[in-house]
Design a protein around this motif. Structure first.
Motif, short mmCIF file in Angstrom:
data_model
loop_
_atom_site.label_atom_id
_atom_site.label_comp_id
_atom_site.label_asym_id
_atom_site.label_seq_id
_atom_site.Cartn_x
_atom_site.Cartn_y
_atom_site.Cartn_z
N ASN A 175 0.90 9.12 -6.42
CA ASN A 175 -0.31 8.37 -6.08
C ASN A 175 -0.22 7.82 -4.68
N PHE A 176 -1.38 7.70 -4.04
CA PHE A 176 -1.41 7.16 -2.68
C PHE A 176 -2.60 6.23 -2.51
N ASP A 177 -2.45 5.30 -1.60
CA ASP A 177 -3.57 4.53 -1.06
C ASP A 177 -4.01 5.13 0.26
N SER A 237 4.64 0.96 1.59
CA SER A 237 5.78 1.74 1.08
C SER A 237 5.50 3.19 1.43
N VAL A 238 6.52 3.91 1.84
CA VAL A 238 6.32 5.25 2.40
C VAL A 238 7.06 6.30 1.57
N THR A 239 6.33 7.34 1.21
CA THR A 239 6.91 8.52 0.57
C THR A 239 6.63 9.72 1.46
N HIS A 253 0.85 -1.18 0.00
CA HIS A 253 0.00 0.00 0.00
C HIS A 253 0.89 1.24 0.00
N LYS A 254 0.56 2.20 -0.84
CA LYS A 254 1.34 3.43 -0.94
C LYS A 254 0.87 4.43 0.12
N VAL A 255 1.76 4.74 1.06
CA VAL A 255 1.47 5.76 2.07
C VAL A 255 2.26 7.01 1.69
N VAL A 256 1.58 8.12 1.49
CA VAL A 256 2.23 9.40 1.22
C VAL A 256 2.01 10.28 2.44
N VAL A 257 3.10 10.77 3.00
CA VAL A 257 3.07 11.63 4.18
C VAL A 257 3.46 13.04 3.76
#
Length: 394
Positions: A98-100, A31-33, A6-10
């Motif tokens: 993109n994010f989840d 995965s963290v951005t 899952h894409k986590v964008v902070v």
């Protein structure tokens, strides 16, 4: 695709954003951005110290240092647009991510409340550059005139204003001594619109801080609203103060990203969130940006970050998330060297022991973001001095 993370964008490189990213780094399911508009982390509790001769290493930590060995994608950019339909954020550079799951931890920005002249003439200490500009100005004015100006004015009776006003008298005397300038009189003035300093705290806490600052020689102007500032001074409700050194610490407002992207906000501009700190499905808002009881404190941002990360881990384990329970922080306000006021639940402490507790709290705060050996390096820098100023020849 079953193993796709899952894409986590902070969004945000402050306490909340960094702690969220650190807690989720290396997780099998995420995965963290992290997107930040600056390349360093500002340790706000030490910025007043940087403005009064302290080492910049105590108030600024490169994000690359914090994430050096972490599985985190670090992006230096400014977030502009939230595209809810496509679940992506768009940045000033034109790049999209993109994010989840989106975590908004952007913090606050300076607010001058439309007061004429403040933006042009006043100094600030919200960033390391601002703190260094103020420090340079203090040296330059004293060196140019061979004496301090009569009035140094701090606006805002909150924690930052109190800390700075408490440190200024000693630092100005240090400048004069360092440059072999005979001692001459000056005033440090603290202006507050309310009837007492730190009005959200207990009256006893406010009175203790007021007594301490007066003992340090700080003149308090309470119940005084700022009307305007010019190149020559500050206009208050019923009189003026002549000064070329006015420092604004009084006003902040929520990050404009939230209003620009139509988050549901309360009357103070903070995002309304549910019991999971969600503003919307898959969009979390934490720290200063969220409408929670203790929003605005670094401890709250760290607590929120751990809460969200814990719940995300629970969800991937098939467990139900926990509801949010606000945690009252410990309030510690230094006022001059070796003195601080502390409110810890129902206990209040004043003096040297309070100062020692603040020292320990800072070490713990550094360690919340870095291992002990790195945290200790920045903590020890709090007692180190920087170059006196960028304009002076030493």
């Amino acid at each position: 695709m079953a193993n796709e993370k899952h894409k986590v964008v902070v969004l945000g490189g402050g306490f909340g954003g960094i702690k969220t990213a650190l807690e989720l780094a290396g997780q099998d399911h995420y995965s963290v951005t992290l997107v930040s508009d600056r390349e360093d982390f500002r340790f706000y509790p030490a910025l007043y110290h940087a403005a009064t001769g302290g080492s910049e290493h105590a108030s600024s930590i490169p994000l690359k240092e914090i994430f050096a060995d972490k599985e985190i994608r670090l992006v230096h950019d400014t977030v502009k647009v939230l595209n809810r339909d496509d679940k992506k954020i768009e940045c000033l550079s034109g790049r999209n991510y993109n994010f989840d799951i989106l975590v908004v931890a952007l913090g606050v920005v300076t607010n001058y409340f439309g007061i004429k002249g403040l933006n042009k003439y006043s100094y600030g200490i919200k960033t390391l550059d601002e703190a260094q500009d103020l420090r340079d100005h203090l040296h330059k004015t004293i060196l140019d005139e061979r004496h301090p100006e009569l009035n140094y004015v701090v606006i805002g009776g909150g924690p930052t204003g109190v800390e700075l006003a408490g440190a200024l008298p000693g630092y100005l005397k240090h400048i004069m001594k360092k440059h072999k300038i005979p001692k001459k009189p000056f005033h440090v003035d603290l202006v507050e619109a309310e009837s007492r300093l730190m009005p959200r705290m207990s009256r006893h806490y406010s009175v203790a801080l007021q007594k301490r600052l007066r003992r340090l020689g700080v003149k308090l102007y309470l119940n005084q609203k700022v009307e305007a500032e010019t190149a020559e001074g500050l206009m208050l409700s019923d009189h003026s103060i002549k000064s070329h050194t006015v420092i604004w610490t009084a006003g902040v407002t929520n990050h404009p990203f939230l209003s620009a992207n139509k988050f549901n906000l309360n009357e103070r501009g903070k995002a309304l969130v549910n019991e999971l700190l969600q503003a919307e499905e898959d969009i979390y808002v934490i720290g200063d940006n969220a409408d929670t009881p203790f929003s605005g404190m670094a401890q709250t941002a760290l607590y929120d970050a751990i809460f969200i990360a814990t719940n995300l881990k629970r969800l991937t384990s098939g467990k139900h998330p926990w509801p949010y329970k606000p945690h009252k922080p410990v309030y510690i306000t230094p006022a001059g060297r070796n003195w601080a006021a502390v409110q810890w639940k129902n206990t209040e402490i004043y003096g040297l022991f309070g100062w020692l507790l603040r020292d320990i709290a800072d070490l713990v705060a550094y360690h919340d973001l870095e291992p002990w050996w790195k945290a200790s390096k920045h903590w020890l820098a709090e007692n180190q001095t920087s170059h006196i100023c960028r304009i002076c020849d030493h």
